[in-house]
Design an enzyme around this catalytic site. Structure first.
Site, mmCIF file in Angstrom:
data_model
loop_
_atom_site.group_PDB
_atom_site.id
_atom_site.type_symbol
_atom_site.label_atom_id
_atom_site.label_comp_id
_atom_site.label_asym_id
_atom_site.label_seq_id
_atom_site.Cartn_x
_atom_site.Cartn_y
_atom_site.Cartn_z
ATOM 1 C CE LYS A 54 9.866 11.247 -49.140
ATOM 2 N NZ LYS A 54 9.949 9.858 -49.617
ATOM 3 C CD GLN A 98 8.720 6.617 -48.685
ATOM 4 O OE1 GLN A 98 8.495 7.672 -49.265
ATOM 5 N NE2 GLN A 98 9.851 6.408 -48.048
ATOM 6 C CG ASP A 121 11.709 9.011 -55.495
ATOM 7 O OD1 ASP A 121 12.255 9.792 -54.682
ATOM 8 O OD2 ASP A 121 10.930 8.110 -55.159
HETATM 9 N N1 GUN Z 1 12.653 5.241 -49.147
HETATM 10 C C1 GUN Z 1 13.759 5.731 -48.542
HETATM 11 N N2 GUN Z 1 14.235 6.780 -49.240
HETATM 12 C C2 GUN Z 1 13.413 6.955 -50.288
HETATM 13 C C3 GUN Z 1 13.383 7.887 -51.352
HETATM 14 O O1 GUN Z 1 14.220 8.779 -51.494
HETATM 15 N N3 GUN Z 1 12.357 7.744 -52.235
HETATM 16 C C4 GUN Z 1 11.434 6.774 -52.117
HETATM 17 N N4 GUN Z 1 10.483 6.705 -53.054
HETATM 18 N N5 GUN Z 1 11.433 5.891 -51.134
HETATM 19 C C5 GUN Z 1 12.425 5.987 -50.227
#
Ligand code: GUN
Length: 282
Positions: A54, A98, A121
């Protein structure tokens, strides 16, 4: 017959190129540099890789990223305090915590603490509620990427039978609502569904998001269907989808690979949501 590949990597690169221009324009016109704060709790190796990806993607398009690392055994209140801090921080337009979080931290409480205006998100109940009633809030990244991948085929969604296998808050539920918004007829299947195979066989669009590697073989797939494989499970160091790709490829009309399908699009949509958050920033 063999399928056409839906290339998520190439589409994600196209999206990123266009975002790069939009972000430049936002800087020139309004002096705003979009900012994303990512909070990572603990040392989960998979999460560390996701967060690094990211960060790299932010850099590529001109988004300022800020990663906050917190200890595995942190107290929930300390994490909440950090979120409140970034809710107030004018350089942070998007906040992402996350997942998964350590067991002693309540995921719902944490997601609820994020300012919905920064919820890139799309996990906050207000954001989800807005999605349900057709509002203009953030769309969760993976479902948003899935819809873009289906549209990339050029095939009409309206009137098609879409079958979603999986009912998670992150993928299954929201993608079902978004397919409904595109006027598909939607069936949601899950671990307690009876006759899964025969339901899947009637799908013009099959979205598989179970997290069970290679559990869907070609018998589940209707000839010519669009197959979107959301699964990413690491098996002996290799990423595996939920679909047995080689045999599904012989039967489907369109199919996403793993890796290189949904994954890159999830990140591209996160960048898009961060730009959206920065754009609505007063
Ligand atoms: N963990 C796995 N996929 C995601 C996601 O799309 N967002 C977040 N915040 N954590 C994740």
């Amino acid at each position: 017959m063999s399928a056409n590949l839906i290339d998520g990597k190439t589409l994600a690169n196209k999206v990123k190129e266009s975002l790069q221009n939009d972000i430049k324009r936002l800087g020139n016109d309004r002096g705003i540099v979009p900012g994303l704060t990512v909070i990572l709790v603990g040392n989960d190796p998979a999460s560390q890789i996701y967060v690094r990806n990211k960060e790299r993607a932010c850099k590529e398009v001109g988004i300022r990223s800020n990663v906050v690392y917190m200890e595995e055994n942190i107290h929930q209140d300390d994490l909440l305090r950090e979120i409140y801090r970034y809710n107030q921080d004018s350089d942070t337009h998007g906040i992402l915590v996350q997942l998964p979080l350590p067991d002693h931290i309540d995921e719902g409480t944490i997601i609820n603490a994020i300012d919905p205006r920064k919820d890139v998100d799309g996990f906050h109940p207000i954001t989800m509620g807005s999605l349900f009633v057709g509002g203009d809030g953030f769309e969760p990244c993976t479902p948003k990427g899935i819809i873009a991948l289906i549209k990339e085929t050029g095939e009409e969604i309206a009137g098609k039978h879409a079958v979603v296998i999986g009912r998670s808050n992150i993928v299954g539920k929201p993608v079902s609502i978004m397919l409904l918004r595109e006027n598909a007829t939607v069936t949601v299947c899950h671990s307690r569904t009876k006759n899964l195979k025969s339901i899947a066989q009637s799908a013009d669009i099959l979205i598989v998001a179970m997290g069970r590697p290679e559990s869907i073989d070609s018998e589940y797939i209707k000839e010519g269907a669009i197959v979107i494989d959301v699964g990413t499970t690491r098996v002996e160091g290799k990423l595996k989808g939920d679909v047995k790709f080689n045999e599904a490829f012989q039967k489907a009309g369109w199919i996403t690979p793993v890796p290189g399908g949904v994954g890159p699009m999830t990140i591209a949509m996160l960048l898009k949501n961060t730009l959206q958050a920065a754009t609505i920033h007063e």
